[in-house]
Design a protein around this motif. Structure first.
Motif, PDB file in Angstrom:
ATOM      1  N   PRO A  14       0.795  -1.229   0.000  1.00  0.00           N
ATOM      2  CA  PRO A  14       0.000   0.000   0.000  1.00  0.00           C
ATOM      3  C   PRO A  14       0.833   1.288   0.000  1.00  0.00           C
ATOM      4  O   PRO A  14       0.539   2.222  -0.733  1.00  0.00           O
ATOM      5  N   GLN A 151      -3.671   4.810  -0.574  1.00  0.00           N
ATOM      6  CA  GLN A 151      -4.523   3.842   0.108  1.00  0.00           C
ATOM      7  C   GLN A 151      -5.713   3.452  -0.776  1.00  0.00           C
ATOM      8  O   GLN A 151      -6.110   2.289  -0.813  1.00  0.00           O
ATOM      9  N   ASP A 152      -6.251   4.442  -1.500  1.00  0.00           N
ATOM     10  CA  ASP A 152      -7.365   4.155  -2.419  1.00  0.00           C
ATOM     11  C   ASP A 152      -6.917   3.215  -3.541  1.00  0.00           C
ATOM     12  O   ASP A 152      -7.628   2.270  -3.905  1.00  0.00           O
ATOM     13  N   ARG A 155      -6.613  -0.241  -2.253  1.00  0.00           N
ATOM     14  CA  ARG A 155      -7.934  -0.863  -2.105  1.00  0.00           C
ATOM     15  C   ARG A 155      -8.429  -1.349  -3.473  1.00  0.00           C
ATOM     16  O   ARG A 155      -8.945  -2.451  -3.597  1.00  0.00           O
ATOM     17  N   GLU A 156      -8.235  -0.488  -4.468  1.00  0.00           N
ATOM     18  CA  GLU A 156      -8.707  -0.839  -5.833  1.00  0.00           C
ATOM     19  C   GLU A 156      -8.113  -2.137  -6.344  1.00  0.00           C
ATOM     20  O   GLU A 156      -8.789  -2.907  -7.037  1.00  0.00           O
ATOM     21  N   TYR A 160      -3.687  -6.007   0.811  1.00  0.00           N
ATOM     22  CA  TYR A 160      -3.867  -6.075   2.267  1.00  0.00           C
ATOM     23  C   TYR A 160      -3.292  -4.802   2.890  1.00  0.00           C
ATOM     24  O   TYR A 160      -2.168  -4.405   2.598  1.00  0.00           O
ATOM     25  N   ARG A 161      -4.089  -4.143   3.746  1.00  0.00           N
ATOM     26  CA  ARG A 161      -3.630  -2.913   4.408  1.00  0.00           C
ATOM     27  C   ARG A 161      -3.496  -3.177   5.906  1.00  0.00           C
ATOM     28  O   ARG A 161      -4.477  -3.404   6.593  1.00  0.00           O
TER      29      ARG A 161
END
Ligand code: SF4
Length: 191
Positions: A14, A151-152, A155-156, A160-161
């Motif tokens: 990320p 971060q977006d 996610r896309e 894993y964050r």
């Protein structure tokens, strides 16, 4: 700037997304380096490496992996009351500089510089000192404004964050400690 070979140390998938978007938009010649012995336990180290690989594949960039995690060294540092994060940054920047010098890079940087939660000044001190030792340039980018964007993007593409910085002490201090340990147990079971 355009033709300088940049080695970008990445701490996880990320955090590498926004810096890589910027670096590639500037048409930089860039390769990636994963050296993070601060990530504990080893199941988490593997999980972050897997996601760093996904980020590298997404941007079609080579990722050099320097394996190994060292929980004992971080525990010892914390028990001695020494500055754990300073040691953590110095350890990672030293190895990145060494690899960059050995492999013909002109400069290096780190995805840690995207995070508003890290000690930016300490990272820059560690990177600049390591760069001077190896006759390289440390690129002290400020990517913090792109943190949310990164971060977006993560996610896309389904990365894993993580919910803790990385070392065993930061895991034990996390309010998500039990949840994370349960995830680790599940990962160990399924491996
Ligand atoms: S809290 Fe984060 S930066 Fe500090 S020692 Fe642990 S892993 Fe390294």
């Amino acid at each position: 700037m355009k033709n300088k070979r940049l080695l970008l140390h990445i701490c996880c998938g990320p955090c590498s997304m926004a810096p890589l978007e910027q670096v590639l938009a500037a048409e930089r010649d860039c390769e990636l380096f994963f050296f993070n012995p601060n990530i504990h336990p080893s199941v988490e180290w593997q999980r972050r490496l897997d996601n760093a690989l996904k980020a590298a594949q997404h941007y079609e960039l080579p990722l050099h992996i320097f394996p190994g995690t060292d929980e004992e060294a971080w525990r010892k540092r914390a028990a001695e009351g020494k500055e754990r994060c300073k040691f953590c940054y110095e350890t990672r920047m030293q190895k990145t500089a060494e690899f960059a010098a050995d492999n013909g890079f002109d400069s290096f940087s780190t995805s840690l510089l995207v995070s508003p939660y890290q000690d930016r000044e300490a990272i820059i001190r560690a990177g600049t000192a390591a760069a001077a030792e190896y006759g390289l340039e440390f690129e002290a980018h400020d990517w913090r404004k792109q943190y949310r964007r990164g971060q977006d993007l993560a996610r896309e593409i389904g990365l894993y964050r993580q919910k803790y910085c990385g070392c065993i002490i930061s895991l034990e201090d996390s309010k998500f400690y039990e949840k994370i340990c349960a995830e680790h147990a599940q990962l160990v079971q399924s491996s």
